[in-house]
Design an enzyme around this catalytic site. Sequence first.
Site, PDB file in Angstrom:
ATOM      1  N   THR A  36      36.340  -8.431  73.212  1.00 29.21           N
ATOM      2  CA  THR A  36      36.475  -7.014  72.863  1.00 29.21           C
ATOM      3  C   THR A  36      35.206  -6.510  72.183  1.00 29.21           C
ATOM      4  O   THR A  36      34.721  -5.413  72.470  1.00 29.21           O
ATOM      5  CB  THR A  36      37.678  -6.827  71.918  1.00 29.21           C
ATOM      6  OG1 THR A  36      38.809  -7.493  72.464  1.00 29.21           O
ATOM      7  CG2 THR A  36      37.999  -5.364  71.720  1.00 29.21           C
ATOM      8  N   LEU A  85      32.488  -6.025  74.717  1.00 31.75           N
ATOM      9  CA  LEU A  85      32.738  -4.794  75.464  1.00 31.75           C
ATOM     10  C   LEU A  85      32.354  -3.576  74.624  1.00 31.75           C
ATOM     11  O   LEU A  85      31.719  -2.633  75.109  1.00 31.75           O
ATOM     12  CB  LEU A  85      34.216  -4.724  75.862  1.00 31.75           C
ATOM     13  CG  LEU A  85      34.675  -3.444  76.574  1.00 31.75           C
ATOM     14  CD1 LEU A  85      33.988  -3.321  77.924  1.00 31.75           C
ATOM     15  CD2 LEU A  85      36.187  -3.430  76.757  1.00 31.75           C
ATOM     16  N   HIS A  86      32.715  -3.609  73.359  1.00 27.80           N
ATOM     17  CA  HIS A  86      32.463  -2.500  72.445  1.00 27.80           C
ATOM     18  C   HIS A  86      30.955  -2.270  72.278  1.00 27.80           C
ATOM     19  O   HIS A  86      30.465  -1.145  72.419  1.00 27.80           O
ATOM     20  CB  HIS A  86      33.116  -2.847  71.104  1.00 27.80           C
ATOM     21  CG  HIS A  86      32.953  -1.829  70.034  1.00 27.80           C
ATOM     22  ND1 HIS A  86      33.405  -0.537  70.155  1.00 27.80           N
ATOM     23  CD2 HIS A  86      32.409  -1.914  68.797  1.00 27.80           C
ATOM     24  CE1 HIS A  86      33.126   0.140  69.044  1.00 27.80           C
ATOM     25  NE2 HIS A  86      32.516  -0.686  68.204  1.00 27.80           N
ATOM     26  N   ILE A  87      30.227  -3.341  71.991  1.00 31.45           N
ATOM     27  CA  ILE A  87      28.777  -3.211  71.793  1.00 31.45           C
ATOM     28  C   ILE A  87      28.118  -2.773  73.096  1.00 31.45           C
ATOM     29  O   ILE A  87      27.251  -1.885  73.121  1.00 31.45           O
ATOM     30  CB  ILE A  87      28.188  -4.542  71.291  1.00 31.45           C
ATOM     31  CG1 ILE A  87      28.775  -4.893  69.921  1.00 31.45           C
ATOM     32  CG2 ILE A  87      26.663  -4.468  71.225  1.00 31.45           C
ATOM     33  CD1 ILE A  87      28.399  -6.272  69.430  1.00 31.45           C
TER      34      ILE A  87
END
Lengths: 330, 228
Positions: free
Chosen positions: B179, B182-184
């Site tokens: 996660t 994906l976020h970065i």
Amino acid sequence: MTLGANESPRTAVANPPVQPVQGNLGQHNVVRSSAGGPVAENPVALPAVAKLIDVSKCIGCKACQTACVEWNDTHPDIGVNVGIYENPLDLTPDMFTLMRFAEYDNPETGDFEWLIRKDGCMHCADPGCLTACPAPGAIVQYSNGIVDFIHENCIGCGYCISGCPFDIPRLSQVDHTVYKCTLCSDRVAVGQGPACAKACPTQAIVFGTKDDMKTYAEERIEDLKSRGYENAGLYDPQGVNGTHVMYVLHHADKPGIYNDLPEDPKIAGVVQNWKGPTKTVGLAAIGLAAVGSVVMGLFSRSEVAPEDEQRAEDMVDRAADPAASGREQA
Amino acid sequence: MAGRYYSEPGDKIVARDPVTVRRYAGWTRLNHWFTAATLILLALSGFALFTPSLFWLTGLFGGGQATRWVHPFIGIGLFFSFMLLFVQLVRLNILRREDLVWLRNLDDLVKGQEHNLPELGKYNFGQKTVFWAMFFLIVILIVSGVMMWYQFFPDLVSVETRRIAIWVHSISAVLIMLTLILHIFAALWTRGTLSAMTRGTVSGGWAWRHHRKWLRELAGRQGSDTAK
Ligand code: HEM
Ligand code: SF4
Ligand code: SF4
């Protein structure tokens, strides 16, 4: 008698050698080490040793428990008598072995039996503690089968406690490392049997090579069978590839009656999954995601176009001043 | 005066030429970066114990014993810090119908044809997914983490339960790393996003392109923002 570098004591009753002896259990004899810790390149192939506990001969005197405390120089707290024989009530970081007493009403014979089992580390050939441990070299197995905790490498996480199918290791709140029976590796290394076996007045605890102990156990089992214990047998559970502490049980078909000795102990499936596929798949997934996003980042991106800024300006201007017509399209 | 359907109090147009939009207040950003720091420290200290090949990471924390000791405390820090962030962000992260339409046309986003996608409020489906994944994983991590916190809770659960807790904890740790990646990735891939969490503002073009309903609402609220 001088002990050679590749010999092990074959009995606990002999008196110790008086001349200085070089200990033969050390890093040079480590065959397994937790979390990929160092193992010996050419370990000396010591014969497998075993402690045999003949439950039918035990009188519950706790000489072994006392000898264990004395040899290991632990200082268990003074307990309280709550009306049962166990003392203390459980294994502790200062009590590596514990006599557990069970009162068994034998439904077949109508006899009342007092089953006394010396609890402690079984020195599994496939140790769950060692499998679970995350600290390199905190748990080792020597070529003679003894499983030992190396305290300076232990980080005190307690994973070994969850890994052990026998609920043996105990975490010390003093030095935050875990303790259990060492099978007196420091005595065995210099030709002496374990302190408990040496102290036992009835020779219910004997020590020697695993082969010798199995042969001896057979005699005992035959004797028990001849006296009516037709299910007498050896407890050397194969689910952990056998153990280096074995029991002779008069009711080997029901290990559970001896204070919950596990029927078929093995390293729990969830522990094996956690230490196996979970790690491999998990690390691979993280690696792939990291590499994948870098690659995708190199080849594409989402950029704000100058027209977007113009449209935003139109939208904001028109909302601020509805009279002036903008050209924002919805 | 227009209501707040797609924006939070504090979101506003702060400049008109070029358009600049306030997205996060200073203390929300501080909250975010504190949460991020604890998550990174947890990842470093946790994965040090996850595999022997990363055990050397314990050196960053002063050795194995220290790493083992400090990790759960940082976890408590993460939990409370994230929950503070959660209450600020949850309202606009609730899924809406247009998110599903957006998701179905995700390929248009990758191809740079965002005009084919529905107009969105403050968050898109991807952002909402990260938000909820973080929420559930952090809850699972703290619950399983306390169960395996042997130094202080040796008798909280049975051995059998603790085995499952450790397993769940390590799987959730892997999932929260995915996660996080994906976020970065999304924050960097979508140019113009990072300033939302550094300076607290985004450009009008960014807002128009990615979160048009949010921008339109803020545009309509100009002048009334001082009141609220
Ligand atoms: C939210 C509160 C958390 C608590 C209370 C917590 C607690 C714990 C505890 C008690 C351990 C056992 C080792 C030790 O005692 O230090 C542990 C291990 C671990 N933690 Fe956490 N943790 C938390 C959050 C996290 C997060 C966010 C991550 C991921 C980034 C993480 C990753 C790990 C990993 C990878 C391990 C090692 C598991 C293994 O050996 O397989 N933890 N945690
Ligand atoms: S507590 Fe047990 S599992 Fe953890 S490092 Fe020490 S020996 Fe290994
Ligand atoms: S009985 Fe438990 S502590 Fe002893 S070797 Fe087996 S798994 Fe390790």
